[in-house]
Structure formats: structure tokens, C-alpha cells
Write a protein that holds these residues in place. Structure first.
Motif, PDB file in Angstrom:
ATOM      1  N   ALA A  31       1.265  33.754  25.132  1.00  0.00           N
ATOM      2  CA  ALA A  31       0.000  34.105  25.783  1.00  0.00           C
ATOM      3  C   ALA A  31      -0.294  35.601  25.644  1.00  0.00           C
ATOM      4  O   ALA A  31      -1.417  35.996  25.295  1.00  0.00           O
ATOM      5  N   VAL A  32       0.716  36.446  25.907  1.00  0.00           N
ATOM      6  CA  VAL A  32       0.511  37.901  25.814  1.00  0.00           C
ATOM      7  C   VAL A  32       0.190  38.315  24.380  1.00  0.00           C
ATOM      8  O   VAL A  32      -0.704  39.143  24.133  1.00  0.00           O
ATOM      9  N   THR A  33       0.896  37.713  23.406  1.00  0.00           N
ATOM     10  CA  THR A  33       0.652  38.081  22.012  1.00  0.00           C
ATOM     11  C   THR A  33      -0.726  37.636  21.545  1.00  0.00           C
ATOM     12  O   THR A  33      -1.422  38.364  20.833  1.00  0.00           O
ATOM     13  N   LEU A  34      -1.132  36.411  21.925  1.00  0.00           N
ATOM     14  CA  LEU A  34      -2.471  35.943  21.559  1.00  0.00           C
ATOM     15  C   LEU A  34      -3.550  36.815  22.187  1.00  0.00           C
ATOM     16  O   LEU A  34      -4.556  37.151  21.540  1.00  0.00           O
ATOM     17  N   TYR A  37      -3.632  40.053  20.288  1.00  0.00           N
ATOM     18  CA  TYR A  37      -4.267  39.868  18.980  1.00  0.00           C
ATOM     19  C   TYR A  37      -5.789  39.781  19.131  1.00  0.00           C
ATOM     20  O   TYR A  37      -6.541  40.399  18.371  1.00  0.00           O
ATOM     21  N   HIS A  38      -6.239  38.989  20.111  1.00  0.00           N
ATOM     22  CA  HIS A  38      -7.675  38.849  20.346  1.00  0.00           C
ATOM     23  C   HIS A  38      -8.297  40.197  20.721  1.00  0.00           C
ATOM     24  O   HIS A  38      -9.363  40.582  20.208  1.00  0.00           O
ATOM     25  N   THR A  39      -7.628  40.926  21.614  1.00  0.00           N
ATOM     26  CA  THR A  39      -8.136  42.235  22.048  1.00  0.00           C
ATOM     27  C   THR A  39      -8.154  43.225  20.893  1.00  0.00           C
ATOM     28  O   THR A  39      -9.113  43.989  20.713  1.00  0.00           O
ATOM     29  N   THR A  40      -7.087  43.211  20.077  1.00  0.00           N
ATOM     30  CA  THR A  40      -7.011  44.127  18.938  1.00  0.00           C
ATOM     31  C   THR A  40      -8.129  43.854  17.942  1.00  0.00           C
ATOM     32  O   THR A  40      -8.753  44.782  17.413  1.00  0.00           O
ATOM     33  N   SER A  41      -8.403  42.576  17.680  1.00  0.00           N
ATOM     34  CA  SER A  41      -9.476  42.234  16.749  1.00  0.00           C
ATOM     35  C   SER A  41     -10.820  42.725  17.268  1.00  0.00           C
ATOM     36  O   SER A  41     -11.628  43.290  16.516  1.00  0.00           O
ATOM     37  N   LYS A  42     -11.058  42.548  18.566  1.00  0.00           N
ATOM     38  CA  LYS A  42     -12.315  43.012  19.158  1.00  0.00           C
ATOM     39  C   LYS A  42     -12.416  44.536  19.102  1.00  0.00           C
ATOM     40  O   LYS A  42     -13.481  45.101  18.798  1.00  0.00           O
ATOM     41  N   LEU A  43     -11.304  45.217  19.424  1.00  0.00           N
ATOM     42  CA  LEU A  43     -11.308  46.677  19.410  1.00  0.00           C
ATOM     43  C   LEU A  43     -11.525  47.217  18.001  1.00  0.00           C
ATOM     44  O   LEU A  43     -12.226  48.225  17.803  1.00  0.00           O
ATOM     45  N   TYR A 180      -3.841  43.648  11.015  1.00  0.00           N
ATOM     46  CA  TYR A 180      -2.649  43.137  10.324  1.00  0.00           C
ATOM     47  C   TYR A 180      -1.390  43.375  11.153  1.00  0.00           C
ATOM     48  O   TYR A 180      -0.475  42.534  11.185  1.00  0.00           O
ATOM     49  N   GLN A 181      -1.346  44.526  11.811  1.00  0.00           N
ATOM     50  CA  GLN A 181      -0.197  44.803  12.675  1.00  0.00           C
ATOM     51  C   GLN A 181      -0.135  43.802  13.830  1.00  0.00           C
ATOM     52  O   GLN A 181       0.949  43.327  14.200  1.00  0.00           O
ATOM     53  N   ALA A 182      -1.318  43.478  14.387  1.00  0.00           N
ATOM     54  CA  ALA A 182      -1.353  42.473  15.461  1.00  0.00           C
ATOM     55  C   ALA A 182      -0.950  41.111  14.930  1.00  0.00           C
ATOM     56  O   ALA A 182      -0.246  40.344  15.607  1.00  0.00           O
ATOM     57  N   GLN A 183      -1.384  40.770  13.695  1.00  0.00           N
ATOM     58  CA  GLN A 183      -0.981  39.495  13.095  1.00  0.00           C
ATOM     59  C   GLN A 183       0.518  39.459  12.846  1.00  0.00           C
ATOM     60  O   GLN A 183       1.169  38.421  13.071  1.00  0.00           O
ATOM     61  N   ALA A 184       1.061  40.579  12.377  1.00  0.00           N
ATOM     62  CA  ALA A 184       2.513  40.641  12.162  1.00  0.00           C
ATOM     63  C   ALA A 184       3.264  40.472  13.471  1.00  0.00           C
ATOM     64  O   ALA A 184       4.303  39.789  13.541  1.00  0.00           O
ATOM     65  N   GLN A 185       2.724  41.089  14.521  1.00  0.00           N
ATOM     66  CA  GLN A 185       3.342  40.930  15.833  1.00  0.00           C
ATOM     67  C   GLN A 185       3.278  39.481  16.293  1.00  0.00           C
ATOM     68  O   GLN A 185       4.252  38.940  16.840  1.00  0.00           O
ATOM     69  N   LEU A 186       2.120  38.839  16.040  1.00  0.00           N
ATOM     70  CA  LEU A 186       1.983  37.433  16.407  1.00  0.00           C
ATOM     71  C   LEU A 186       2.972  36.566  15.639  1.00  0.00           C
ATOM     72  O   LEU A 186       3.613  35.663  16.201  1.00  0.00           O
ATOM     73  N   LEU A 187       3.119  36.844  14.348  1.00  0.00           N
ATOM     74  CA  LEU A 187       4.084  36.099  13.534  1.00  0.00           C
ATOM     75  C   LEU A 187       5.496  36.332  14.024  1.00  0.00           C
ATOM     76  O   LEU A 187       6.306  35.389  14.117  1.00  0.00           O
ATOM     77  N   PHE A 188       5.816  37.580  14.331  1.00  0.00           N
ATOM     78  CA  PHE A 188       7.164  37.894  14.822  1.00  0.00           C
ATOM     79  C   PHE A 188       7.463  37.146  16.122  1.00  0.00           C
ATOM     80  O   PHE A 188       8.544  36.580  16.295  1.00  0.00           O
TER      81      PHE A 188
END
Length: 449
Positions: A31-34, A37-43, A180-188
């Protein structure tokens, strides 16, 4: 009996706590990672929009200052925008005609897409990600602005502003890097959750196995104590019981002319025989002897068992059949113990069919746990009423029985004999149509002996 064991209720709460904790941690991480990721994409998109709007306003201000000049001045203004963030910049008239562009060859073309029409009609800016003909993805911001037209004599007429539109496309690499960093974090985190789930499953399996072994050890200890006590009692009871049986038979011969007396002596002899059988079962279970292995023809053992059980099967109206498929090769086993094993199973099957039925003994050859080890399977199938769900998990426990005159040792002895021969025994099927007991025995005996 080898098979799945059920963890007792007192031991289930640690497993449930572990599963609950892992579920909460995993759900929280996801939940926190999603959300991140959503917040990072918006920002990232907002940052691009702010940058593009700031640049567009600067260009618009300079364009207003050049409103009294010709179109060449606007083109020079646009062509002079060499900021690395800009992919392209264009200024268009209200009708969509491009009057200035970083690519001079596009001057005079029309902007006739839906976004341009929307901005022209509503007067509101619009930003979106688009892919250029070169394949590059850019952030395209379309911004409306007004330039006062030049009146007669070069005087600016502020009362009649001209509507124009600036379209600025920005390279997305810096913003995409954040995404991409947020996506990598989500993948991790996803991989971490999978690893955590696997670790949790392993821990649950380990805990279940640990608790099952604890239960089995406690059960073995309890049964060992009961077995030793039963062996002592059986040994002490056997001699006087033999005397009682012998005297009852002697009195029966003396009282042959007195039917009531004869019936009582027969009852005493029959009950003494039943107790003698119980004593023998107790001694067999408490002090099992190792198998006296020799080449044994299993079909011959099954034939002998049915012959010995003939009176019981005839009295119960049970029809018996033996089915041997494949090569009936000899196995390394103790024939007397196998007779006891299958005799107990046949007797149980007969007792499950008090009003008659069918009893089928089937033997077939199978592959063992390795290609070099062969085994035989014997099924004892009856058409009785089956085993209830409540009794199914306990039928192989010693001293557990559902019959009023049962000892609860028959199937326990079967388990002992099967294990001593390196085999397994289990309930393969049960229900209203009957029960099937499956016995698997290795041809060569246990692998370690």
C-alpha cells in the motif's frame, strides 16, 4: 500411518499470528509503495507542467513586447529558445496557423488537433504526454495568451487583444527518472513481498512440522507407557485365563446332560477365548518382534487369510474375491506377520458388513520411491457403511475403537507390521459405498535393512 497430520488447536495460534503478521506487513508495504508511486507520478507531471508554464509565460511576455513588430520577430524569438528542457516551441493563431516554430519549416502549418481546439474554445491550458514522430515521449503543454494588436500608425490597440496559443514540448527524461526510481522501488518491494511470503510459508511449514512432531512424540510416549502397562497385565492375566478356559471346557463336558449348565460353561469359554485374543494383541503391540524375512508369495498369503476367515465370511454372507494383476513376484517379508496384517484388515471389513456384501483383495506391482525399488500394493475393499469423518483421523491409533467389544489394537498392529516391513498403510477411500485400505510393501524390504 504416513499421511497428513492435523495440528492440534493449542498449537494453531502461533501459526495464525505469524500468518497475520506477514499479511499485515506485506499489505502495508504494498500500500505504501503504491501510494508513493502514484504520488511520484503526479509530482513528476506537476513539475513538468510548472516548468512548461513558467517558460510559456516568459515567451508570452516577450511576445507581447514584440507585438508591434512583424512575424519575423516572433520567429526569431521562438528560434532563440535553446533551453535543453525544450523539445520544441510553437506559437499559433486562433485559426490554428503556426506563425512561429523552433523548426522554421513548420511555420504556416495548422494546429488542428483536439487539444488545440479544446484550449481555443475554453481558454484553459492543457498538458499531456505525447509521442513525437521521432519516437520520443515529451510533455506537451498548450497555453492560451493574448497579444494586443497593432492599430493604424503603429499604435497598440489594447481594447482588441489578439488570441494566440503557445505550445511547448518538454523533454521528460528528468521527470521520468523520478518515475523510474519509483517503479524500481515498487519492483523491489514486490520482490521483497514475494520473498517474505516464501519465507513465511517455509516458517509455517516448519512450525507445523515442529508441532506435529511434538504431538507425535507425546503420543508415542503416552502409548509406550500404556503398552508397557498392558504387557505386564497381559502377562499376569494369560496363565489364570488359560486355567479358566480349560476348566470351563472341562465342566462343559461334564455338564453335557444339563443344557443350562452347558450354555453357561460355553459362555465362560467363549469370553475366555475373547480375552485371550485381547491379551495376545496387547503383547503383540507392546512387544513387537522384528520380521523373520524370507521370500514370500503374497497371493498365497492372501489365499490363506481368506481360507482362515472362511467361517466368518460365510456366517456374515460376505462374498470374497482376489484379483492379482501384473507379475506376482515374491517379496522379502515375514509370512506370519503378513497373515496377521491382512487377517486384521479382512476381519475389520467383515465386521463392517454385518448384513453381507463384497470383499475384494487386489494386488498389483508399482514403482517404488526410486526406479530401482519395486513395490506391491494390496487393497482391501469392502462395501460396508464406511468410516465417519470424525473417526477417520484416529482409526490407526492404538486403543481407539468404535465397537463395544473391540480392542482398538487391530489397525495399530497393522501399522506396526507395515512399518517394520518398510511399507505404508492408509485409508484410500471411504464413504457410504464402502472403504478401501491401501497397503504398500517394498519387494526388497526397507532401504536401510
Amino acid at each position: 500411518m504416513k499421511g497428513e497430520r492435523i495440528v492440534a488447536a493449542p498449537y494453531r495460534w502461533p501459526i495464525r499470528v505469524l500468518l497475520g503478521t506477514l499479511a499485515v506487513i506485506s499489505a502495508g508495504l504494498i500500500a505504501v509503495t503504491l501510494l508513493n508511486y502514484h504520488t511520484t507520478s503526479k509530482l513528476a507531471e506537476q513539475a513538468l507542467q510548472n516548468t512548461g508554464l513558467s517558460m510559456a509565460l516568459e515567451v508570452a511576455a516577450e511576445a507581447r513586447a514584440l507585438s508591434a513588430r512583424d512575424a519575423a520577430a516572433l520567429q526569431a524569438l521562438v528560434a532563440g529558445q535553446h533551453r535543453r528542457e525544450i523539445a520544441y516551441l510553437a506559437i499559433g493563431e486562433r485559426d490554428g496557423t503556426i506563425i512561429a516554430h523552433t523548426n522554421p519549416r513548420l511555420v504556416g502549418n495548422l494546429l488542428d488537433d483536439a487539444v488545440f481546439s479544446h484550449v481555443r474554445d475554453t481558454g484553459r491550458l492543457v498538458g499531456e504526454f505525447v509521442v513525437l514522430g521521432t519516437g520520443e515521449e515529451v510533455y506537451e503543454l498548450t497555453v492560451p495568451f493574448h497579444i494586443p494588436p497593432v492599430g493604424p500608425g503603429g499604435v497598440v490597440d489594447v481594447s482588441k487583444p489578439r488570441f494566440r496559443i503557445i505550445r511547448i514540448a518538454l523533454h521528460t527524461a528528468p521527470a521520468r527518472q523520478i518515475v523510474y526510481q519509483a517503479q524500481a522501488q515498487l519492483l523491489f518491494v514486490g520482490v521483497a513481498v514475494l520473498v517474505l511470503t516464501g519465507f513465511g510459508a517455509w516458517q509455517v511449514r516448519t512450525l507445523r512440522r515442529y508441532f506435529v512432531l511434538q504431538q507425535e512424540a507425546a503420543q508415542r510416549e503416552r502409548f509406550a507407557g500404556l503398552g508397557e502397562m498392558a504387557a505386564v497385565l497381559a502377562h499376569e492375566i494369560r496363565n489364570p485365563l488359560g486355567a479358566i478356559k480349560g476348566l470351563a471346557q472341562f465342566l462343559g463336558e461334564k455338564q453335557a446332560a444339563d443344557p443350562p449348565q452347558l450354555e453357561m460353561t460355553r459362555t465362560i469359554a467363549d469370553e475366555a477365548t475373547r480375552l485371550e485374543r485381547l491379551v495376545n494383541d496387547l503383547l503383540t503391540y507392546a512387544r513387537p518382534r522384528p520380521p523373520n524375512r524370507q521370500p514370500t508369495e503374497l497371493p498365497g498369503v492372501l489365499d490363506e487369510v481368506l481360507r482362515l476367515m472362511g467361517p466368518a465370511t460365510n456366517a456374515a454372507g460376505v462374498v470374497c474375491r482376489i484379483d492379482v494383476s501384473g507379475n506376482a513376484f515374491p517379496i522379502s517379508a515375514d509370512p506370519e506377520q503378513l497373515k496377521q496384517l491382512f487377517g486384521n484388515l479382512v476381519l475389520n471389513a467383515i465386521q463392517a458388513m454385518p448384513t453381507g456384501g463384497r470383499l475384494t483383495l487386489t494386488q498389483r506391482s508399482v514403482d517404488g520411491k526410486s526406479r530401482t525399488r519395486r513395490a506391491v500394493e494390496v487393497t482391501v475393499e469392502d462395501t460396508g457403511s464406511g468410516i465417519s469423518e470424525a473417526d477417520l483421523s484416529r482409526v490407526f491409533e492404538p486403543f481407539y475403537t468404535t465397537r463395544s467389544k473391540g480392542t482398538g489394537l487391530g489397525l495399530a498392529i497393522c501399522t506396526q507390521i507395515t512399518a517394520a516391513h518398510g511399507g505404508t498403510i492408509r485409508v484410500a477411500r471411504t464413504g457410504p459405498e464402502g472403504t478401501t485400505i491401501l497397503v504398500t510393501l517394498p519387494v526388497e524390504g526397507p532401504a536401510n535393512g
